[in-house]
Scaffold this motif. Structure first.
Motif, PDB file in Angstrom:
ATOM      1  N   ALA A 191      70.106  57.962  43.197  1.00 21.64           N
ATOM      2  CA  ALA A 191      69.252  57.472  42.111  1.00 21.64           C
ATOM      3  C   ALA A 191      68.720  56.083  42.434  1.00 21.64           C
ATOM      4  CB  ALA A 191      70.042  57.453  40.798  1.00 21.64           C
ATOM      5  N   VAL A 192      69.605  55.224  42.949  1.00 20.24           N
ATOM      6  CA  VAL A 192      69.195  53.862  43.308  1.00 20.24           C
ATOM      7  C   VAL A 192      68.132  53.921  44.403  1.00 20.24           C
ATOM      8  CG1 VAL A 192      69.989  51.746  44.424  1.00 20.24           C
ATOM      9  CG2 VAL A 192      71.342  52.777  42.606  1.00 20.24           C
ATOM     10  N   HIS A 193      68.290  54.874  45.307  1.00 21.00           N
ATOM     11  CA  HIS A 193      67.339  54.996  46.408  1.00 21.00           C
ATOM     12  C   HIS A 193      65.949  55.396  45.901  1.00 21.00           C
ATOM     13  CE1 HIS A 193      66.285  57.151  50.449  1.00 21.00           C
ATOM     14  NE2 HIS A 193      65.394  56.274  50.099  1.00 21.00           N
TER      15      HIS A 193
ATOM     16  N   ALA B  83      66.725  73.650  35.133  1.00 28.05           N
ATOM     17  CA  ALA B  83      67.735  72.690  35.580  1.00 28.05           C
ATOM     18  C   ALA B  83      67.811  72.542  37.094  1.00 28.05           C
ATOM     19  CB  ALA B  83      69.103  73.081  35.031  1.00 28.05           C
ATOM     20  N   ASP B  84      67.545  73.614  37.837  1.00 29.50           N
ATOM     21  CA  ASP B  84      67.717  73.547  39.287  1.00 29.50           C
ATOM     22  C   ASP B  84      66.440  73.217  40.044  1.00 29.50           C
ATOM     23  OD1 ASP B  84      70.418  74.119  39.095  1.00 29.50           O
ATOM     24  OD2 ASP B  84      70.020  76.278  38.971  1.00 29.50           O
ATOM     25  N   GLU B  85      65.322  73.088  39.306  1.00 30.61           N
ATOM     26  CA  GLU B  85      64.058  72.747  39.969  1.00 30.61           C
ATOM     27  C   GLU B  85      64.096  71.287  40.414  1.00 30.61           C
ATOM     28  OE1 GLU B  85      61.344  74.959  40.153  1.00 30.61           O
ATOM     29  OE2 GLU B  85      62.741  76.449  39.357  1.00 30.61           O
ATOM     30  N   LEU B  86      63.280  70.964  41.426  1.00 33.41           N
ATOM     31  CA  LEU B  86      63.128  69.560  41.795  1.00 33.41           C
ATOM     32  C   LEU B  86      62.239  68.882  40.752  1.00 33.41           C
ATOM     33  CD1 LEU B  86      62.590  69.285  45.646  1.00 33.41           C
ATOM     34  CD2 LEU B  86      64.591  68.715  44.295  1.00 33.41           C
ATOM     35  N   ALA B  87      62.643  67.697  40.314  1.00 31.62           N
ATOM     36  CA  ALA B  87      61.898  67.013  39.252  1.00 31.62           C
ATOM     37  C   ALA B  87      60.451  66.761  39.659  1.00 31.62           C
ATOM     38  CB  ALA B  87      62.593  65.703  38.899  1.00 31.62           C
ATOM     39  N   GLY B  88      60.236  66.455  40.945  1.00 33.18           N
ATOM     40  CA  GLY B  88      58.888  66.133  41.407  1.00 33.18           C
ATOM     41  C   GLY B  88      57.957  67.331  41.386  1.00 33.18           C
ATOM     42  N   GLU B  89      58.514  68.542  41.288  1.00 33.80           N
ATOM     43  CA  GLU B  89      57.666  69.734  41.339  1.00 33.80           C
ATOM     44  C   GLU B  89      57.360  70.301  39.956  1.00 33.80           C
ATOM     45  OE1 GLU B  89      59.730  72.291  44.052  1.00 33.80           O
ATOM     46  OE2 GLU B  89      59.272  70.993  45.770  1.00 33.80           O
ATOM     47  N   LEU B  90      57.834  69.635  38.905  1.00 39.71           N
ATOM     48  CA  LEU B  90      57.557  70.108  37.544  1.00 39.71           C
ATOM     49  C   LEU B  90      56.121  69.803  37.151  1.00 39.71           C
ATOM     50  CD1 LEU B  90      60.633  68.911  35.457  1.00 39.71           C
ATOM     51  CD2 LEU B  90      60.240  71.150  36.433  1.00 39.71           C
TER      52      LEU B  90
ATOM     53  N   PHE C 215      63.384  60.684  39.228  1.00 40.44           N
ATOM     54  CA  PHE C 215      63.955  60.838  40.565  1.00 40.44           C
ATOM     55  C   PHE C 215      63.370  62.126  41.124  1.00 40.44           C
ATOM     56  CE2 PHE C 215      67.171  58.850  37.817  1.00 40.44           C
ATOM     57  CZ  PHE C 215      67.137  57.579  38.357  1.00 40.44           C
ATOM     58  N   ALA C 216      62.190  62.022  41.725  1.00 40.61           N
ATOM     59  CA  ALA C 216      61.420  63.212  42.081  1.00 40.61           C
ATOM     60  C   ALA C 216      62.155  64.105  43.071  1.00 40.61           C
ATOM     61  CB  ALA C 216      60.071  62.789  42.658  1.00 40.61           C
ATOM     62  N   GLU C 217      62.980  63.513  43.935  1.00 42.75           N
ATOM     63  CA  GLU C 217      63.652  64.283  44.978  1.00 42.75           C
ATOM     64  C   GLU C 217      64.953  64.905  44.490  1.00 42.75           C
ATOM     65  OE1 GLU C 217      62.347  61.385  45.302  1.00 42.75           O
ATOM     66  OE2 GLU C 217      60.869  61.496  46.908  1.00 42.75           O
ATOM     67  N   LEU C 218      65.358  64.583  43.265  1.00 38.82           N
ATOM     68  CA  LEU C 218      66.590  65.161  42.728  1.00 38.82           C
ATOM     69  C   LEU C 218      66.237  66.303  41.778  1.00 38.82           C
ATOM     70  CD1 LEU C 218      68.682  61.963  41.910  1.00 38.82           C
ATOM     71  CD2 LEU C 218      68.623  63.275  44.010  1.00 38.82           C
ATOM     72  N   SER C 219      67.207  67.162  41.506  1.00 39.74           N
ATOM     73  CA  SER C 219      66.953  68.286  40.608  1.00 39.74           C
ATOM     74  C   SER C 219      66.873  67.776  39.167  1.00 39.74           C
ATOM     75  CB  SER C 219      68.055  69.324  40.738  1.00 39.74           C
ATOM     76  OG  SER C 219      69.206  68.890  40.053  1.00 39.74           O
ATOM     77  N   VAL C 220      66.337  68.633  38.298  1.00 39.55           N
ATOM     78  CA  VAL C 220      66.187  68.269  36.891  1.00 39.55           C
ATOM     79  C   VAL C 220      67.547  67.912  36.285  1.00 39.55           C
ATOM     80  CG1 VAL C 220      65.615  69.246  34.634  1.00 39.55           C
ATOM     81  CG2 VAL C 220      64.076  69.588  36.570  1.00 39.55           C
ATOM     82  N   LEU C 221      68.564  68.738  36.594  1.00 36.73           N
ATOM     83  CA  LEU C 221      69.896  68.460  36.050  1.00 36.73           C
ATOM     84  C   LEU C 221      70.439  67.128  36.575  1.00 36.73           C
ATOM     85  CD1 LEU C 221      72.357  69.400  34.408  1.00 36.73           C
ATOM     86  CD2 LEU C 221      73.213  70.476  36.473  1.00 36.73           C
ATOM     87  N   GLU C 222      70.214  66.865  37.872  1.00 35.56           N
ATOM     88  CA  GLU C 222      70.711  65.604  38.437  1.00 35.56           C
ATOM     89  C   GLU C 222      70.043  64.400  37.786  1.00 35.56           C
ATOM     90  OE1 GLU C 222      72.047  66.797  42.969  1.00 35.56           O
ATOM     91  OE2 GLU C 222      69.927  66.637  42.518  1.00 35.56           O
ATOM     92  N   ASN C 223      68.733  64.542  37.475  1.00 41.68           N
ATOM     93  CA  ASN C 223      68.052  63.473  36.759  1.00 41.68           C
ATOM     94  C   ASN C 223      68.767  63.155  35.455  1.00 41.68           C
ATOM     95  OD1 ASN C 223      65.047  62.441  37.521  1.00 41.68           O
ATOM     96  ND2 ASN C 223      65.533  64.344  38.571  1.00 41.68           N
TER      97      ASN C 223
END
Lengths: 256, 332
Positions: free
Chosen positions: B192-194, A145-152, A92-100
């Protein structure tokens, strides 16, 4: 002997006239690291897609602890304890690492909309967060944890993909080419993590092209070619198996 | 701690402004304010739907379902109006649930077209069946909200100000509920679904169920806004909920931006003020659609991430400045 945790029984998958998997059978023992190898187009990823419920097989069955799981939807397979990762960095590139990682805890802590509105799901949220942080910690991602997953960076993205799977506390994980695009150092670190993961009781089935990693990691290897089972054995047996050498090098038997 | 105090103060301040606002406006502007308040709920509920990545063209028709249901329940069956409004919302949610079975066999562009077709079918049913829907002329003389007195304020619903306060309360509570949903694990699952439905499904998420949940919730709030509208204007017909209205909802949402909760609301408020007040007052009566269209094109060209990107930019600039001031003070 304990029954196999995962049993692939004469599995067949056809797409129109193309037979991608042809009566493939093999068993994965509990607590093993099991490799699935084969030349390009051998049907490894298709096998993964059938086992994980992304495709419904044309014939045959996949059994988990004796229960048939082929034909179930992907989330239903996941809820029975088989969780997969994807090729490339599917996150989930737009979500944070923790949210993933929190999405990975979905099955253990199913969200309840009424509890969420009333604000009475705090304990559940805390537990989910603890589980997610634990999974990140396992793969050394706590500081991000707070980084965006897509930017790792790429290596961390692959690790995060596995952390999402681990947060679900699976019995079996299916790893689709986990070492792709990693340098030898990263591969080495990832191999250590996989052994550590196996030692926590998780069974691992992985598709991989990196022979060094496969041979160093796997307890057992299944080799496919053109959708069929070519050979099965431990790394030593596979390395010296004439059919495997021929499939990879093309007619090596005659040359030698 | 400090930030929660400031945000509480900001909310109280905003509340005070919203309560005082109608008294600074003319009668016709007060009417516009009521519509604006209702439309805020429409766009906010539309964003809830888009959280799972699906854009619908039937949202305004679903809003109409709430309006028709509430109007008919109060008119034909004599249901007490506040109750009929809630039942209107429930009806809209139920209709959405029924529609979800055919519609969620589709994704993306196909869902968009499918939702448009479903909406048109509902509108044609309203037109075709004079009993009970009143045909093309729709329903007239819808029961108004009954007046009541809460001690500090007597609601007289022939006054737009009173209806504005009612709408403000209903919309405020609805927004608060939507906000809580989005900030909860349910909201995370919508996101997540999105962004990756396959990975979400591999994590055990029933993707179809979550898409349906977002659709049903959004439709319920849209139905509520429709009911608010019906009992305010007193007359509804199939054309009150046609695709032209839908285009307005889409432009508010797109110009505002959908990345944040407040984006579409911002789009709705700014464009309504621009269209109804600034351009009208400036005397551009004939040219209004032209200028409005031009502003839309320019904003999409130069602000592709929406009005919310301006707010976000301003906030991060302020934070950076605060940090800098703190650093220089520290060095001094």
């Amino acid at each position: 002997m304990a029954p196999p945790v995962l049993e692939i029984d004469s599995l067949t998958m056809r797409f129109g006239g193309l037979t991608a998997i042809d009566r493939l059978s093999f068993k994965v023992e509990r607590g093993a690291i099991h490799g699935l190898i084969g030349p390009n187009g051998a049907g490894k990823t298709t096998t993964f897609n059938v086992v994980s419920g992304f495709y419904e097989p044309t014939g045959g069955a996949v059994r988990l602890r004796g229960e048939t799981i082929s034909g179930l939807r992907m989330y239903e397979v996941a809820r029975r304890g088989v969780v997969r990762t994807f090729q490339h960095s599917t996150l989930f590139a737009e979500l944070s690492v923790l949210e993933n990682a929190l999405v990975g805890t979905h099955m253990s802590f199913p969200p309840n909309i009424f509890a969420a509105m009333a604000g009475v799901d705090k304990a559940n949220r805390r537990a989910a967060r603890a589980r997610a942080e634990e999974a990140l910690d396992f793969f050394g991602l706590s500081g991000l944890a707070d980084e965006l997953a897509g930017e790792l960076p790429h290596g961390h993205q692959r690790a995060l993909g596995m952390a999402v799977a681990l947060a679900a506390r699976p019995d079996v994980v299916l790893l689709d080419e986990p070492f792709t695009g990693m340098n030898p150092e990263e591969t080495g670190r990832m191999m250590e993590l996989m052994v550590k993961l196996r030692n926590t009781g998780v069974t691992i089935l992985l598709v991989e092209h990196d022979m060094h990693a496969i041979m160093g990691l796997c307890d057992r290897i299944t080799c496919m070619s053109f959708g069929r089972l070519l050979a099965e054995g431990n790394p030593q047996e596979i390395r010296h198996h004439p059919d495997v050498i021929e499939a990879y090098l093309g007619g090596a038997r005659h040359v030698a | 701690m400090h930030s929660s105090v400031t945000s509480l103060a900001a909310i109280l301040g905003l509340g005070a402004v919203l309560l005082a606002l109608p008294h600074a406006l003319s009668f016709s502007q007060q009417e516009i304010l009521v519509f604006l308040t209702i439309n805020v709920l429409v766009v906010a509920s539309y964003r809830l739907l888009t959280l799972t990545g699906e854009w619908s063209l039937g949202h305004v028709v679903i809003m109409g379902v709430g309006a028709y249901a509430s109007a008919l329940l109060s008119k034909r069956l004599g249901v007490y109006v506040p109750v009929s409004m809630l039942l209107g919302a429930v009806t809209a949610a139920m209709v959405a649930l029924a529609l979800s079975f055919p519609l969620f066999r589709m994704k993306g562009f196909y869902f968009l077209i499918g939702s448009f077709a479903a909406g048109e079918i509902i509108r044609l049913l309203w037109k075709r069946f004079r009993d009970p829907f009143g045909g093309p002329k729709g329903i007239k003389k819808i029961d108004p909200m009954p007046d009541f007195d809460i001690g500090i304020y007597a609601f007289d619903f022939f006054e737009p100000v009173s209806y504005y306060y009612l709408a403000l309360a209903v919309v405020g509570v609805s927004l608060w509920i939507m906000w809580r949903i989005e900030r909860s694990p349910v909201g995370l699952t919508f996101h997540a679904v999105h962004w990756q439905d396959r990975l979400a499904e591999a994590s055990g998420v029933n993707v179809r169920a979550y898409r349906t949940l977002a659709f049903v919730l959004a439709s319920g709030f849209a139905g509520l806004s429709g009911a608010l509208l019906a009992h305010y204007i007193g007359t509804i017909n199939p054309n009150s909920f046609d695709v032209e209205q839908m285009v307005f909802v889409l432009t508010w949402t797109i110009v505002g931006g959908t990345a944040t909760f407040y984006g579409p609301i911002l789009g709705c408020v700014v464009l309504t003020i621009l269209n109804e007040i600034v351009l009208r007052e400036a005397g551009f009566e004939q040219m209004r659609p032209l200028i409005y269209g031009l502003i839309l094109i320019l904003s999409v060209l130069f602000m592709p991430k929406g009005l919310e990107s301006l707010v976000r930019g301003a906030l991060s600039w302020q934070n950076a400045r605060k940090k800098k001031v703190g650093e220089t003070q520290a060095t001094e």
